[in-house]
Scaffold this motif. Structure first.
Motif, PDB file in Angstrom:
ATOM      1  N   PRO A 467      -0.202  30.699 -44.805  1.00 39.10           N
ATOM      2  CA  PRO A 467       0.311  32.076 -44.681  1.00 39.10           C
ATOM      3  C   PRO A 467       1.819  32.134 -44.414  1.00 39.10           C
ATOM      4  O   PRO A 467       2.484  33.069 -44.851  1.00 39.10           O
ATOM      5  CB  PRO A 467      -0.493  32.633 -43.499  1.00 39.10           C
ATOM      6  CG  PRO A 467      -0.952  31.429 -42.744  1.00 39.10           C
ATOM      7  CD  PRO A 467      -1.195  30.372 -43.769  1.00 39.10           C
ATOM      8  N   GLU A 468       2.344  31.106 -43.726  1.00 46.71           N
ATOM      9  CA  GLU A 468       3.782  31.102 -43.443  1.00 46.71           C
ATOM     10  C   GLU A 468       4.604  30.919 -44.713  1.00 46.71           C
ATOM     11  O   GLU A 468       5.706  31.475 -44.856  1.00 46.71           O
ATOM     12  CB  GLU A 468       4.117  30.009 -42.416  1.00 46.71           C
ATOM     13  CG  GLU A 468       4.083  28.578 -42.911  1.00 46.71           C
ATOM     14  CD  GLU A 468       2.675  28.030 -43.173  1.00 46.71           C
ATOM     15  OE1 GLU A 468       2.576  26.913 -43.732  1.00 46.71           O
ATOM     16  OE2 GLU A 468       1.689  28.705 -42.808  1.00 46.71           O
ATOM     17  N   LYS A 469       4.080  30.155 -45.671  1.00 44.54           N
ATOM     18  CA  LYS A 469       4.782  29.978 -46.940  1.00 44.54           C
ATOM     19  C   LYS A 469       4.761  31.274 -47.754  1.00 44.54           C
ATOM     20  O   LYS A 469       5.759  31.619 -48.421  1.00 44.54           O
ATOM     21  CB  LYS A 469       4.160  28.828 -47.742  1.00 44.54           C
ATOM     22  CG  LYS A 469       4.387  27.446 -47.138  1.00 44.54           C
ATOM     23  CD  LYS A 469       3.889  26.359 -48.072  1.00 44.54           C
ATOM     24  CE  LYS A 469       4.037  24.976 -47.448  1.00 44.54           C
ATOM     25  NZ  LYS A 469       5.447  24.623 -47.192  1.00 44.54           N
ATOM     26  N   ILE A 470       3.665  31.970 -47.709  1.00 49.12           N
ATOM     27  CA  ILE A 470       3.561  33.231 -48.437  1.00 49.12           C
ATOM     28  C   ILE A 470       4.522  34.257 -47.843  1.00 49.12           C
ATOM     29  O   ILE A 470       5.197  34.998 -48.574  1.00 49.12           O
ATOM     30  CB  ILE A 470       2.119  33.767 -48.406  1.00 49.12           C
ATOM     31  CG1 ILE A 470       1.154  32.742 -49.015  1.00 49.12           C
ATOM     32  CG2 ILE A 470       2.031  35.099 -49.149  1.00 49.12           C
ATOM     33  CD1 ILE A 470       1.500  32.321 -50.415  1.00 49.12           C
ATOM     34  N   LYS A 471       4.603  34.304 -46.519  1.00 50.03           N
ATOM     35  CA  LYS A 471       5.537  35.233 -45.875  1.00 50.03           C
ATOM     36  C   LYS A 471       6.976  34.921 -46.290  1.00 50.03           C
ATOM     37  O   LYS A 471       7.748  35.827 -46.628  1.00 50.03           O
ATOM     38  CB  LYS A 471       5.408  35.153 -44.361  1.00 50.03           C
ATOM     39  CG  LYS A 471       6.314  36.131 -43.615  1.00 50.03           C
ATOM     40  CD  LYS A 471       6.140  36.015 -42.115  1.00 50.03           C
ATOM     41  CE  LYS A 471       7.001  37.079 -41.405  1.00 50.03           C
ATOM     42  NZ  LYS A 471       8.422  37.032 -41.742  1.00 50.03           N
ATOM     43  N   ALA A 472       7.333  33.642 -46.267  1.00 50.25           N
ATOM     44  CA  ALA A 472       8.681  33.245 -46.660  1.00 50.25           C
ATOM     45  C   ALA A 472       8.940  33.583 -48.131  1.00 50.25           C
ATOM     46  O   ALA A 472      10.019  34.059 -48.495  1.00 50.25           O
ATOM     47  CB  ALA A 472       8.877  31.751 -46.418  1.00 50.25           C
ATOM     48  N   LEU A 473       7.941  33.340 -48.975  1.00 50.66           N
ATOM     49  CA  LEU A 473       8.056  33.625 -50.407  1.00 50.66           C
ATOM     50  C   LEU A 473       8.381  35.104 -50.627  1.00 50.66           C
ATOM     51  O   LEU A 473       9.260  35.448 -51.432  1.00 50.66           O
ATOM     52  CB  LEU A 473       6.749  33.246 -51.101  1.00 50.66           C
ATOM     53  CG  LEU A 473       6.699  33.361 -52.620  1.00 50.66           C
ATOM     54  CD1 LEU A 473       7.623  32.337 -53.272  1.00 50.66           C
ATOM     55  CD2 LEU A 473       5.260  33.163 -53.112  1.00 50.66           C
ATOM     56  N   LYS A 474       7.698  35.964 -49.904  1.00 55.28           N
ATOM     57  CA  LYS A 474       7.923  37.401 -50.059  1.00 55.28           C
ATOM     58  C   LYS A 474       9.248  37.831 -49.431  1.00 55.28           C
ATOM     59  O   LYS A 474       9.949  38.685 -49.975  1.00 55.28           O
ATOM     60  CB  LYS A 474       6.760  38.166 -49.439  1.00 55.28           C
ATOM     61  CG  LYS A 474       5.442  37.973 -50.175  1.00 55.28           C
ATOM     62  CD  LYS A 474       4.299  38.727 -49.499  1.00 55.28           C
ATOM     63  CE  LYS A 474       2.992  38.557 -50.269  1.00 55.28           C
ATOM     64  NZ  LYS A 474       1.865  39.270 -49.613  1.00 55.28           N
ATOM     65  N   ASP A 475       9.592  37.240 -48.317  1.00 52.55           N
ATOM     66  CA  ASP A 475      10.840  37.604 -47.637  1.00 52.55           C
ATOM     67  C   ASP A 475      12.069  37.247 -48.477  1.00 52.55           C
ATOM     68  O   ASP A 475      13.107  37.919 -48.381  1.00 52.55           O
ATOM     69  CB  ASP A 475      10.938  36.890 -46.277  1.00 52.55           C
ATOM     70  CG  ASP A 475       9.952  37.439 -45.257  1.00 52.55           C
ATOM     71  OD1 ASP A 475       9.407  38.536 -45.495  1.00 52.55           O
ATOM     72  OD2 ASP A 475       9.707  36.759 -44.232  1.00 52.55           O
ATOM     73  N   ASN A 476      11.948  36.199 -49.308  1.00 51.14           N
ATOM     74  CA  ASN A 476      13.104  35.707 -50.072  1.00 51.14           C
ATOM     75  C   ASN A 476      13.166  36.240 -51.497  1.00 51.14           C
ATOM     76  O   ASN A 476      14.024  35.841 -52.273  1.00 51.14           O
ATOM     77  CB  ASN A 476      13.071  34.166 -50.123  1.00 51.14           C
ATOM     78  CG  ASN A 476      13.171  33.548 -48.738  1.00 51.14           C
ATOM     79  OD1 ASN A 476      13.869  34.054 -47.878  1.00 51.14           O
ATOM     80  ND2 ASN A 476      12.456  32.438 -48.535  1.00 51.14           N
ATOM     81  N   ARG A 477      12.286  37.177 -51.834  1.00 49.03           N
ATOM     82  CA  ARG A 477      12.119  37.578 -53.230  1.00 49.03           C
ATOM     83  C   ARG A 477      13.367  38.220 -53.841  1.00 49.03           C
ATOM     84  O   ARG A 477      13.538  38.204 -55.058  1.00 49.03           O
ATOM     85  CB  ARG A 477      10.928  38.530 -53.353  1.00 49.03           C
ATOM     86  CG  ARG A 477      11.143  39.877 -52.699  1.00 49.03           C
ATOM     87  CD  ARG A 477       9.844  40.657 -52.504  1.00 49.03           C
ATOM     88  NE  ARG A 477       9.029  40.680 -53.704  1.00 49.03           N
ATOM     89  CZ  ARG A 477       7.742  41.046 -53.712  1.00 49.03           C
ATOM     90  NH1 ARG A 477       7.142  41.393 -52.588  1.00 49.03           N
ATOM     91  NH2 ARG A 477       7.068  41.056 -54.836  1.00 49.03           N
ATOM     92  N   ASN A 478      14.225  38.804 -53.041  1.00 47.82           N
ATOM     93  CA  ASN A 478      15.424  39.454 -53.566  1.00 47.82           C
ATOM     94  C   ASN A 478      16.682  38.621 -53.418  1.00 47.82           C
ATOM     95  O   ASN A 478      17.787  39.098 -53.701  1.00 47.82           O
ATOM     96  CB  ASN A 478      15.617  40.811 -52.883  1.00 47.82           C
ATOM     97  CG  ASN A 478      14.529  41.807 -53.257  1.00 47.82           C
ATOM     98  OD1 ASN A 478      14.148  41.917 -54.422  1.00 47.82           O
ATOM     99  ND2 ASN A 478      14.008  42.518 -52.259  1.00 47.82           N
ATOM    100  N   ASP A 479      16.525  37.369 -52.988  1.00 45.05           N
ATOM    101  CA  ASP A 479      17.685  36.483 -52.844  1.00 45.05           C
ATOM    102  C   ASP A 479      18.295  36.182 -54.214  1.00 45.05           C
ATOM    103  O   ASP A 479      17.582  36.090 -55.222  1.00 45.05           O
ATOM    104  CB  ASP A 479      17.281  35.173 -52.185  1.00 45.05           C
ATOM    105  CG  ASP A 479      16.954  35.338 -50.705  1.00 45.05           C
ATOM    106  OD1 ASP A 479      17.053  36.477 -50.214  1.00 45.05           O
ATOM    107  OD2 ASP A 479      16.605  34.337 -50.056  1.00 45.05           O
ATOM    108  N   ILE A 480      19.603  36.024 -54.239  1.00 44.84           N
ATOM    109  CA  ILE A 480      20.292  35.575 -55.451  1.00 44.84           C
ATOM    110  C   ILE A 480      20.374  34.055 -55.384  1.00 44.84           C
ATOM    111  O   ILE A 480      21.030  33.493 -54.504  1.00 44.84           O
ATOM    112  CB  ILE A 480      21.702  36.191 -55.547  1.00 44.84           C
ATOM    113  CG1 ILE A 480      21.599  37.715 -55.614  1.00 44.84           C
ATOM    114  CG2 ILE A 480      22.430  35.650 -56.781  1.00 44.84           C
ATOM    115  CD1 ILE A 480      22.938  38.423 -55.592  1.00 44.84           C
ATOM    116  N   LEU A 481      19.652  33.394 -56.294  1.00 43.09           N
ATOM    117  CA  LEU A 481      19.506  31.939 -56.222  1.00 43.09           C
ATOM    118  C   LEU A 481      19.886  31.279 -57.534  1.00 43.09           C
ATOM    119  O   LEU A 481      19.680  31.845 -58.610  1.00 43.09           O
ATOM    120  CB  LEU A 481      18.050  31.565 -55.884  1.00 43.09           C
ATOM    121  CG  LEU A 481      17.475  32.102 -54.577  1.00 43.09           C
ATOM    122  CD1 LEU A 481      15.984  31.811 -54.524  1.00 43.09           C
ATOM    123  CD2 LEU A 481      18.187  31.487 -53.382  1.00 43.09           C
ATOM    124  N   SER A 482      20.404  30.075 -57.441  1.00 38.46           N
ATOM    125  CA  SER A 482      20.600  29.226 -58.613  1.00 38.46           C
ATOM    126  C   SER A 482      19.287  28.532 -58.938  1.00 38.46           C
ATOM    127  O   SER A 482      18.410  28.369 -58.068  1.00 38.46           O
ATOM    128  CB  SER A 482      21.691  28.192 -58.328  1.00 38.46           C
ATOM    129  OG  SER A 482      21.645  27.148 -59.273  1.00 38.46           O
TER     130      SER A 482
END
Length: 509
Positions: A467-482
């Motif tokens: 569940p912690e990975k899923i939370k992080a996945l959703k929290d980072n969804r709008n990050d600008i990433l390479s």
């Protein structure tokens, strides 16, 4: 001077006519096999195709001219090249298969029984017929043809070949068409073997796998724009099946460093980043670390192998070429659904840790090849392979149809993973231009070609375990990433601990 030139042509009229006749024969029988099914619309397109055919024929004239100068060289090489072209054009006409480095590799790694399956009596008859015909030509060359002035023939023919093979606008199409494709395919295959045998930096330190079981599927896409996905707010229904999934997180702000497959994939699979791009060509990929961590690794290829990333394909425990003898100069159906039987075989393996990379053809030009006619949702579509002969609406409609089919394909992959502790990461290698600044496809690097689609799907079992990975996945969804996030994210989600994994670079952080 003019008198000497006229005299030379007069003395060599018969020999030049001999070479010209052979060229016309090659052009109508062998070279035509790579042109007969090209989609075109109108006289202008036909003229362009005829010009391209003429350029290939001119380059072939130079080759046959060079071979014909010496009768001993001609006796050995002309029958060999003619019979090879006969066999390969037979496959092109009857099965839409061309020679590529991948086909050379397949012919070598397959056992003799598999190779014998493609040898039919019709093929044998064709090759015998052309061998006999080539012998008659050789006899005629010995008895009737003489070249006056050895150097006066050698220098211009060699110069013509050099110009055609050195100038990219000629060399690129030449390398994938008979008779030159024979040489280039073998040469590129041997080059890939050299690259595979290169010594690359070995990752040091201990590798720890913190999972008891896991299936990780990485779908490496092609030419897909983030902004054309319905799931990202696009006004068209391009991803209706993906939109129904509750366990999917889209990343609309990923930036690709380049707009070309051959440069983007080494960047994605290795520790390469904006400060260390050379790592894509000097280091191993995350596949090596997964293997050392107990994962069975496989690569399912629905694209041609390219020297810049063949090393990583061969890193895997298993490599399955799906697309056979297809190339980007062919225009019949080339669908990602063809990889599903290979995926089923890989998922059926009795292993606790499974990593599968699926390299798709996705939304590559010619778009109409990459979806079945039944999924042609948006119309009108492109009618010509000459981009400028299509309008912007046709280009957009046809491109969006490829996404509709990709949505179906992703759904098929997801359905196979639902009852496993599994995760699927999708990332396109780069994006595509659809009229921005007057450009289409990805021939020119601009912002439109550096905005690839990316999303992650996970099973309910995976979500319950992490569940912690899923939370992080959703929290980072709008990050600008390479796209450099992939190396660290896949190691992270696979449970691999290594000194080379940077946790802060992972989308699961």
């Amino acid at each position: 001077m003019i008198k000497n030139i006229v005299e030379w042509f007069t003395n060599n009229k018969k020999s030049l006519l001999f070479v010209f006749s052979l060229t016309i024969f090659y052009g109508l029988i062998f070279i035509f096999s790579d042109f007969y099914d090209m989609p075109c619309d109108g006289f202008r397109d036909m003229a362009i195709l005829f010009a391209q055919w003429g350029i290939i024929c001119t380059a072939t004239f130079a080759l046959l001219w060079l071979l014909s100068i010496n009768k001993y060289v001609f006796t050995i090489l002309f029958p060999l090249i003619t019979v090879s072209c006969a066999g390969l054009s037979y496959f092109r006409y009857t099965a839409n298969i061309s020679i590529t480095p991948m086909m050379v590799d397949l012919a070598i790694i397959n056992d003799w029984r598999t190779n014998m399956d493609v040898i039919t009596w019709q093929l044998i008859l064709v090759m015998i017929l052309f061998f006999a015909l080539s012998l008659l030509v050789v006899i005629y060359r010995w008895r009737k043809i003489r070249f006056y002035g050895f150097l006066s023939h050698l220098l211009p023919s060699a110069l013509l070949i050099f110009l055609f093979t050195d100038i990219y606008m000629f060399a690129a199409p030449l390398s994938q068409r008979l008779p030159y494709s024979i040489y280039y395919s073998v040469a590129n295959y041997l080059d890939s073997k050299r690259i595979i045998s290169e010594h690359r930096k070995i990752f040091g330190g201990d590798i720890v796998n913190n999972t008891d079981s896991m299936t990780v599927v990485f779908v490496l896409g092609e030419s897909l724009r983030a902004k054309n996905l319905q799931i990202n707010g696009y006004e068209r229904e391009t991803t209706p099946l993906l939109c129904k999934e509750t366990n999917v997180v889209s990343y609309p702000n990923i930036k690709s460093e380049t707009g070309f497959t051959h440069t983007s994939i080494p960047y994605i699979l290795t520790r390469a980043d904006s400060l260390n791009e050379e790592r894509g060509y000097t280091e191993k990929s995350f596949i090596d670390l997964l293997k050392r961590g107990g994962y069975h690794t496989s690569w399912i290829a629905n694209q041609e192998s390219v020297s810049t990333f063949i090393y990583f394909m061969k890193e895997c425990d298993t490599l399955d070429y799906v697309n056979g003898g297809k190339s980007l100069y062919m225009f019949d159906k080339w669908l990602d659904g063809d990889v599903l039987p290979s995926l089923d075989r890989e998922l059926a393996r009795n292993v606790k840790h499974n990593f599968i990379l699926i390299h798709t053809i996705g939304s590559h030009w010619w778009y109409r090849s990459h979806y079945p006619d039944s999924m042609e949702l948006f119309r009108p579509v492109t009618e010509s392979r000459v981009i400028s002969s299509n309008n912007a609406e046709q280009m957009r409609n046809t491109y969006d149809n490829t996404i509709v089919y990709s949505d179906y394909f992703w759904n098929q992959v997801i359905n196979r993973l639902r009852n496993r502790k599994a995760i699927m990461i999708y990332l396109s290698d780069h994006s595509e231009s659809l009229g921005e600044n007057g450009h289409f496809t990805h021939g020119v690097v601009q912002d439109a070609t550096r905005e690839p689609a990316c999303f992650v799907w996970y099973s309910d079992i995976f979500a319950n375990c992490y569940p912690e990975k899923i939370k992080a996945l959703k929290d980072n969804r709008n990050d600008i990433l390479s796209t450099s996030f992939v190396f660290h994210s896949i190691l992270d989600v696979a449970g691999i601990e290594s000194l080379y994994k940077i946790k802060s670079e992972s989308i699961f952080r």
